[in-house]
Design a protein around this motif. Structure first.
Motif, PDB file in Angstrom:
ATOM      1  N   GLU A  15     -13.648  -0.054  -9.274  1.00 32.97           N
ATOM      2  CA  GLU A  15     -12.750   1.099  -9.113  1.00 32.97           C
ATOM      3  C   GLU A  15     -11.677   0.809  -8.070  1.00 32.97           C
ATOM      4  O   GLU A  15     -10.522   1.178  -8.205  1.00 32.97           O
ATOM      5  CB  GLU A  15     -13.554   2.331  -8.687  1.00 32.97           C
ATOM      6  N   ARG A  16     -12.102   0.141  -7.003  1.00 35.58           N
ATOM      7  CA  ARG A  16     -11.171  -0.115  -5.896  1.00 35.58           C
ATOM      8  C   ARG A  16     -10.234  -1.286  -6.180  1.00 35.58           C
ATOM      9  O   ARG A  16      -9.076  -1.275  -5.794  1.00 35.58           O
ATOM     10  CB  ARG A  16     -12.021  -0.431  -4.661  1.00 35.58           C
ATOM     11  N   PHE A  17     -10.785  -2.310  -6.836  1.00 27.75           N
ATOM     12  CA  PHE A  17     -10.005  -3.518  -7.165  1.00 27.75           C
ATOM     13  C   PHE A  17     -10.157  -3.786  -8.665  1.00 27.75           C
ATOM     14  O   PHE A  17     -11.001  -4.588  -9.074  1.00 27.75           O
ATOM     15  CB  PHE A  17     -10.515  -4.732  -6.372  1.00 27.75           C
ATOM     16  N   PRO A  18      -9.346  -3.120  -9.502  1.00 30.68           N
ATOM     17  CA  PRO A  18      -9.516  -3.255 -10.958  1.00 30.68           C
ATOM     18  C   PRO A  18      -9.399  -4.697 -11.444  1.00 30.68           C
ATOM     19  O   PRO A  18      -9.921  -5.047 -12.505  1.00 30.68           O
ATOM     20  CB  PRO A  18      -8.374  -2.405 -11.529  1.00 30.68           C
ATOM     21  N   GLU A  19      -8.717  -5.541 -10.696  1.00 28.52           N
ATOM     22  CA  GLU A  19      -8.541  -6.931 -11.125  1.00 28.52           C
ATOM     23  C   GLU A  19      -9.747  -7.817 -10.760  1.00 28.52           C
ATOM     24  O   GLU A  19      -9.758  -9.006 -11.069  1.00 28.52           O
ATOM     25  CB  GLU A  19      -7.252  -7.510 -10.516  1.00 28.52           C
ATOM     26  N   SER A  20     -10.762  -7.235 -10.119  1.00 30.58           N
ATOM     27  CA  SER A  20     -11.961  -8.007  -9.785  1.00 30.58           C
ATOM     28  C   SER A  20     -12.694  -8.385 -11.079  1.00 30.58           C
ATOM     29  O   SER A  20     -12.488  -7.773 -12.120  1.00 30.58           O
ATOM     30  CB  SER A  20     -12.877  -7.202  -8.865  1.00 30.58           C
ATOM     31  N   VAL A  21     -13.552  -9.393 -10.994  1.00 32.42           N
ATOM     32  CA  VAL A  21     -14.265  -9.880 -12.176  1.00 32.42           C
ATOM     33  C   VAL A  21     -15.761  -9.617 -11.989  1.00 32.42           C
ATOM     34  O   VAL A  21     -16.372 -10.141 -11.055  1.00 32.42           O
ATOM     35  CB  VAL A  21     -14.012 -11.397 -12.373  1.00 32.42           C
ATOM     36  N   LEU A  22     -16.317  -8.791 -12.864  1.00 31.49           N
ATOM     37  CA  LEU A  22     -17.720  -8.402 -12.737  1.00 31.49           C
ATOM     38  C   LEU A  22     -18.588  -9.170 -13.732  1.00 31.49           C
ATOM     39  O   LEU A  22     -18.347  -9.124 -14.950  1.00 31.49           O
ATOM     40  CB  LEU A  22     -17.869  -6.896 -12.980  1.00 31.49           C
ATOM     41  N   ILE A  23     -19.570  -9.853 -13.199  1.00 32.72           N
ATOM     42  CA  ILE A  23     -20.436 -10.683 -14.048  1.00 32.72           C
ATOM     43  C   ILE A  23     -21.883 -10.199 -13.910  1.00 32.72           C
ATOM     44  O   ILE A  23     -22.384 -10.072 -12.791  1.00 32.72           O
ATOM     45  CB  ILE A  23     -20.362 -12.169 -13.611  1.00 32.72           C
ATOM     46  N   PHE A  24     -22.503  -9.913 -15.037  1.00 33.19           N
ATOM     47  CA  PHE A  24     -23.892  -9.456 -15.016  1.00 33.19           C
ATOM     48  C   PHE A  24     -24.797 -10.579 -15.524  1.00 33.19           C
ATOM     49  O   PHE A  24     -24.543 -11.168 -16.567  1.00 33.19           O
ATOM     50  CB  PHE A  24     -24.067  -8.214 -15.892  1.00 33.19           C
ATOM     51  N   ILE A  25     -25.826 -10.880 -14.748  1.00 29.99           N
ATOM     52  CA  ILE A  25     -26.792 -11.894 -15.175  1.00 29.99           C
ATOM     53  C   ILE A  25     -27.947 -11.184 -15.869  1.00 29.99           C
ATOM     54  O   ILE A  25     -28.659 -10.384 -15.250  1.00 29.99           O
ATOM     55  CB  ILE A  25     -27.330 -12.696 -13.961  1.00 29.99           C
TER      56      ILE A  25
END
Ligand code: 5GP
Length: 203
Positions: free
Chosen positions: A121-131
């Motif tokens: 939400e704060r940094f939309p350009e962040s990359v979220l990876i779920f293991i």
């Protein structure tokens, strides 16, 4: 890219990678493998109110603080995200991220799904990876064989795992961790691909 001004006023550009998993997902081992494969990547050291485990060092594994100190830091708006995980507080400070970015590195956040959502939400350009942990029956087998949890605690962990898995749609990538070598290589590919992204480079 994240244009981030830390508390010290220095600016750094880099990518924020969030890595989350369920209990028993093998995230810590994978992060260790990844750091050995790629340069210019550093893990942000979180603050927590939980007690250090055997072998953990203050300032390296976590910054261990009291509940009062953690509340003070929330009040002073020192965290970019924080969450209550299994009854203890965990949080990422702007200072921790800012120092890594200022050094010219990309940031790895080893945080839970609540933290992952806040970062997105704060940094939309962040990359979220779920293991994704091994199959459920394998997870049950591991937890039972480990023998450190009572049956009701195993049930609680599995219920928690189900809640966390339900949040995968908020993530950009999901990597199955059935085979450590394959999972680590896939994770490396994701980081390399994001570093090559034309929109990011254009910025
Ligand atoms: P552990 O106590 O086993 O080190 O960590 C418990 C959980 O808290 C893990 O899922 C870990 O990723 C998460 N965690 C660690 N640091 C942070 C943080 O700064 N913020 C959030 N939201 N979760 C964290």
């Amino acid at each position: 890219m994240t244009d981030f001004t830390g508390e010290n006023g220095r600016k750094g550009k880099g990518i924020l990678f969030v890595i989350s998993s369920t209990s028993g997902g093998g995230k810590t081992t994978l992060i260790g493998e990844l750091l050995g494969m790629l340069p210019d990547l550093a893990v942000s050291v979180s603050h927590t109110t939980r007690h250090p485990r055997a072998g953990e060092t203050d300032g390296i594994d976590y910054d261990f603080v009291s509940a009062d100190e953690f509340q003070r830091m929330i009040g002073e708006d020192e965290f970019v995200e924080w969450a209550n995980v299994y009854g203890e507080f965990y949080g990422t400070t702007r200072k921790a991220i800012g120092e890594i970015l200022a050094a010219g590195c990309d940031v790895l956040l080893d945080i839970d799904v609540q933290g992952g959502r806040q970062i997105k939400e704060r940094f939309p350009e962040s990359v979220l990876i779920f293991i994704i942990p091994p199959r459920r029956d394998e997870l049950v087998r591991r937890l039972r064989e480990r023998g450190t949890e009572k049956p009701e605690e195993i049930e609680a962990r599995l219920a928690q795992a189900d809640k966390e898995l339900a949040l995968i749609p908020f993530y950009d990538y999901a990597i199955a961790n059935d085979d450590l070598e394959i999972a680590a290589d896939t994770l490396r590919c994701v980081v390399v691909a994001e570093r090559c992204s034309v929109p990011r480079r254009a910025e």
